[in-house]
Design a protein around this motif. Structure first.
Motif, mmCIF file in Angstrom:
data_model
loop_
_atom_site.group_PDB
_atom_site.id
_atom_site.type_symbol
_atom_site.label_atom_id
_atom_site.label_comp_id
_atom_site.label_asym_id
_atom_site.label_seq_id
_atom_site.Cartn_x
_atom_site.Cartn_y
_atom_site.Cartn_z
ATOM 1 N N LEU A 127 -5.735 15.777 -7.652
ATOM 2 C CA LEU A 127 -5.856 14.473 -7.000
ATOM 3 C C LEU A 127 -6.575 13.487 -7.909
ATOM 4 C CD1 LEU A 127 -6.935 15.429 -3.354
ATOM 5 C CD2 LEU A 127 -4.669 14.737 -4.117
ATOM 6 N N LEU A 128 -7.673 13.929 -8.489
ATOM 7 C CA LEU A 128 -8.443 13.040 -9.346
ATOM 8 C C LEU A 128 -7.669 12.657 -10.596
ATOM 9 C CD1 LEU A 128 -12.051 14.559 -9.146
ATOM 10 C CD2 LEU A 128 -11.228 12.431 -8.129
ATOM 11 N N ALA A 129 -6.917 13.592 -11.159
ATOM 12 C CA ALA A 129 -6.135 13.289 -12.359
ATOM 13 C C ALA A 129 -5.059 12.249 -12.055
ATOM 14 C CB ALA A 129 -5.510 14.571 -12.912
ATOM 15 N N ALA A 130 -4.362 12.410 -10.921
ATOM 16 C CA ALA A 130 -3.331 11.435 -10.540
ATOM 17 C C ALA A 130 -3.961 10.078 -10.225
ATOM 18 C CB ALA A 130 -2.547 11.950 -9.334
ATOM 19 N N ALA A 142 0.825 -1.204 0.000
ATOM 20 C CA ALA A 142 0.000 0.000 0.000
ATOM 21 C C ALA A 142 0.861 1.257 0.000
ATOM 22 C CB ALA A 142 -0.931 -0.010 1.213
ATOM 23 N N GLN A 143 1.970 1.234 0.743
ATOM 24 C CA GLN A 143 2.864 2.391 0.742
ATOM 25 C C GLN A 143 3.530 2.586 -0.611
ATOM 26 O OE1 GLN A 143 5.545 2.991 3.980
ATOM 27 N NE2 GLN A 143 4.136 2.167 5.510
ATOM 28 N N ALA A 144 3.860 1.488 -1.290
ATOM 29 C CA ALA A 144 4.445 1.605 -2.628
ATOM 30 C C ALA A 144 3.457 2.264 -3.590
ATOM 31 C CB ALA A 144 4.853 0.226 -3.137
ATOM 32 N N THR A 145 2.191 1.862 -3.496
ATOM 33 C CA THR A 145 1.158 2.502 -4.317
ATOM 34 C C THR A 145 1.027 3.975 -3.958
ATOM 35 O OG1 THR A 145 -0.070 0.427 -4.526
ATOM 36 C CG2 THR A 145 -1.284 2.459 -4.922
ATOM 37 N N GLY A 146 1.110 4.280 -2.660
ATOM 38 C CA GLY A 146 1.029 5.666 -2.222
ATOM 39 C C GLY A 146 2.148 6.519 -2.782
ATOM 40 N N ARG A 147 3.342 5.950 -2.857
ATOM 41 C CA ARG A 147 4.467 6.705 -3.427
ATOM 42 C C ARG A 147 4.273 6.926 -4.928
ATOM 43 N NH1 ARG A 147 7.397 3.779 0.627
ATOM 44 N NH2 ARG A 147 7.689 1.993 -0.768
ATOM 45 N N GLN A 148 3.698 5.943 -5.611
ATOM 46 C CA GLN A 148 3.399 6.133 -7.033
ATOM 47 C C GLN A 148 2.381 7.254 -7.230
ATOM 48 O OE1 GLN A 148 2.305 2.452 -9.070
ATOM 49 N NE2 GLN A 148 3.645 1.286 -7.691
ATOM 50 N N PHE A 149 1.390 7.290 -6.344
ATOM 51 C CA PHE A 149 0.383 8.352 -6.428
ATOM 52 C C PHE A 149 1.026 9.723 -6.197
ATOM 53 C CE2 PHE A 149 -2.666 11.112 -4.171
ATOM 54 C CZ PHE A 149 -3.660 11.210 -5.145
ATOM 55 N N ALA A 150 1.872 9.832 -5.192
ATOM 56 C CA ALA A 150 2.545 11.103 -4.912
ATOM 57 C C ALA A 150 3.430 11.520 -6.091
ATOM 58 C CB ALA A 150 3.370 10.993 -3.637
ATOM 59 N N ALA A 151 4.103 10.554 -6.714
ATOM 60 C CA ALA A 151 4.946 10.864 -7.868
ATOM 61 C C ALA A 151 4.105 11.382 -9.031
ATOM 62 C CB ALA A 151 5.725 9.621 -8.286
ATOM 63 N N ALA A 152 2.900 10.830 -9.187
ATOM 64 C CA ALA A 152 2.015 11.290 -10.258
ATOM 65 C C ALA A 152 1.543 12.722 -10.009
ATOM 66 C CB ALA A 152 0.806 10.359 -10.376
ATOM 67 N N LEU A 153 1.478 13.127 -8.741
ATOM 68 C CA LEU A 153 1.111 14.507 -8.406
ATOM 69 C C LEU A 153 2.252 15.479 -8.678
ATOM 70 C CD1 LEU A 153 -0.790 14.101 -5.015
ATOM 71 C CD2 LEU A 153 -1.762 14.861 -7.186
ATOM 72 N N GLY A 154 3.476 14.980 -8.577
ATOM 73 C CA GLY A 154 4.639 15.848 -8.744
ATOM 74 C C GLY A 154 5.371 16.018 -7.430
ATOM 75 N N GLN A 155 6.674 16.179 -7.517
ATOM 76 C CA GLN A 155 7.513 16.238 -6.322
ATOM 77 C C GLN A 155 7.210 17.438 -5.432
ATOM 78 O OE1 GLN A 155 9.489 13.748 -5.440
ATOM 79 N NE2 GLN A 155 8.780 12.665 -7.280
ATOM 80 N N ASP A 156 6.660 18.505 -6.015
ATOM 81 C CA ASP A 156 6.411 19.728 -5.238
ATOM 82 C C ASP A 156 5.064 19.709 -4.531
ATOM 83 O OD1 ASP A 156 5.013 19.772 -7.644
ATOM 84 O OD2 ASP A 156 4.963 21.976 -7.694
ATOM 85 N N ALA A 157 4.277 18.652 -4.722
ATOM 86 C CA ALA A 157 2.907 18.643 -4.218
ATOM 87 C C ALA A 157 2.861 18.424 -2.711
ATOM 88 C CB ALA A 157 2.108 17.547 -4.927
#
Length: 490
Positions: A268-271, A243-258
């Motif tokens: 959020l919805l786009a990511a 679950a944490q690995a998926t969470g990191r993928q989601f954060a990466a899709a948002l961008g490092q500055d998010a």
């Protein structure tokens, strides 16, 4: 008695809220809850209270945090309209501020009345309790309180990420459901309900949630009966690390500055959409060591679930496959040759039909039987069913069966997602609804003028609801389900 199902004249209410003008002169249901005085609406014999907040809005600093209690209040609020659905791509009106529930009850009937709480499905990423299909009026006519619950979905409901570690869990949607049940426990007497006679029921992701609640110590005393409709009982939940690995993928899709708690909902919805496109089960309940400590099958096998009366079942055609790729993937997943699968389903004309039948059995039919056997072994009353009825108007071109039973249970017609019933359809719906109502009242679905429903006990008895009849008996699929059960143990 705490509940104040008071009759309030419209003329006297005008001084409290201008919205009453639309109601005309008449009488209004009134309930005094911990969070304030709630004024509902009446249609026919049913009173409804819609959009009742059961927790503080999970926005801003409360995003990705456990639901927070609302302050006590004595203010009066109208409860005529549904709250916003929880955030999801398919509903433009969806919002983060969505932790609301809806209450339906017979108008002018004394309590305490049995309570049914519905947890909607949608794969944890879509759906809403506000769906017209889930209108609780027909069930409430039988002398019940019906509660339908919104809970956080998608990334907002199920994200696990190191940046949120102070809250220890990504199962925020499950926390919402538990908080809603606590709200019911504290407040339902104000609506004439019996807090010690609560039945949970739900389909798909809702049924999975209820099975997890049966295994969860934090919710154990909040309901006394459960109905699991189309529960995928052998589903493996992600580990905390997954679950944490998926969470990191989601954060990466948002961008490092998010900043996770500041980023706009649209981003959020786009990511979320991008991640779901690659992995459709990215946002589900996960092992957190607190609310969720084991898979459903393992928990039931160990006898860890609440030993409460249970109805459990599925539909005989849960899915349809439209693409050759889906058919090939399902066939390969079976581990059987196409010829061997055809022997299991001799009446399936096309490869897509064979694949759909196999998927239904593998994901739903056999796991449901397994959970029924395990729960019955604890000594708890257990009733298994299989719903194979197709509305008469759809028999020439039947749709996917998952969720088909919901229209029959709620008895809703002519709204989005629900057709118009024939006379025979209504007869079946009335019997299905009667089973659910009887079970909510007493823990036994049987009643006068209903075909007798045998308890599962240690046998393969179940209630079969087909186009031709409703009858209790031995499972005709026992041999092929036994074969699938053996494969599951390898």
């Amino acid at each position: 008695m705490r509940w104040l199902f008071t009759l309030v004249a419209a003329s006297s209410f005008l001084c409290c809220a201008g919205a009453a003008v639309a109601q005309g002169v008449g009488q209004f249901p009134f309930a005094l809850t911990r969070e304030g005085q709630m004024l509902g609406a009446v249609e026919g014999e049913i009173a409804s209270f819609k959009g009742l907040a059961y927790a503080a809005p999970p926005v801003g600093s409360l995003r990705w945090r456990p639901p927070q209690a609302l302050p006590e209040s004595s203010e009066m609020s109208t409860a005529y309209d549904y709250g916003a659905p929880c955030l999801q791509p398919s509903l433009p009106a969806a919002r983060e501020d969505c932790l609301t529930l809806n209450v339906f009850r017979p108008f002018g009937v004394d309590g305490p009345l049995p309570v049914m709480v519905f947890i909607h499905g949608g794969g944890y990423v879509t759906g809403t309790a506000n769906d017209p299909l889930f209108d609780g009026a027909r069930l409430a006519q039988a002398g019940l309180i019906i509660v339908t619950v919104n809970y956080r979905l998608g990334a907002l409901g199920w994200l696990t990420h190191p940046a949120l570690a102070e809250d220890t869990s990504g199962n925020f949607g499950l926390m919402d459901q538990i908080t809603a049940l606590r709200w019911v426990h504290v407040n339902i007497a104000a609506f004439g309900g019996d807090a010690n006679n609560v039945t949970l029921f739900g389909n798909g992701a809702g049924a999975t949630s209820i099975a997890l609640l049966m295994l969860c110590a934090q919710s154990r005393d909040l309901f006394q009966k459960a109905i699991l409709q189309s529960v995928p009982g052998r589903v493996r939940l992600p580990s905390s690390q997954e679950a944490q690995a998926t969470g990191r993928q989601f954060a990466a899709a948002l961008g490092q500055d998010a900043d996770l708690r500041v980023v706009a909902p649209a981003r959020l919805l786009a990511a979320e959409k991008r991640l779901l496109g690659r992995s459709p089960r990215s946002f589900t309940p996960a092992m957190d060591g607190d609310l969720v400590t084991e898979d459903i099958a393992a928990g039931f096998a160990a006898g860890h679930e609440s030993r409460i009366p249970l109805i459990i079942g599925s539909n005989d055609d849960e899915t349809r496959f439209d693409s050759e790729l889906e058919v090939k993937e399902t066939m390969s997943f079976s581990g059987e040759s196409t010829g061997e699968l055809r022997k299991l389903y001799p009446d399936a004309a096309r490869p897509s039909d064979v694949a759909a039948r196999f998927y239904t059995d593998k994901v739903f039919s056999e796991p449901v039987r397994m959970l029924a056997r395990l729960h019955a072994a604890t000594g708890a009353p257990t009733f298994r069913y299989r719903f194979a009825y197709v509305p008469e108007a759809r028999r020439g071109n039947p749709d996917e069966g998952n969720g088909r039973e919901l229209q029959f249970i709620f008895g809703v017609e002519g709204v989005p997602g629900a057709g118009i019933f024939s006379r025979r359809d209504r007869e079946v719906a009335n019997r299905m609804r009667a089973y659910w109502i009887n079970f909510a009242k007493s823990g036994d679905p049987n009643g006068a003028e209903l075909p007798h429903w045998d308890a599962a006990a240690d046998r393969d008895h179940l209630l079969l609801i087909t186009n031709d009849r409703i009858a209790s008996g031995e499972d005709p699929w026992v041999e092929r389900l036994d074969r699938l059960a053996r494969e599951s143990k390898k």
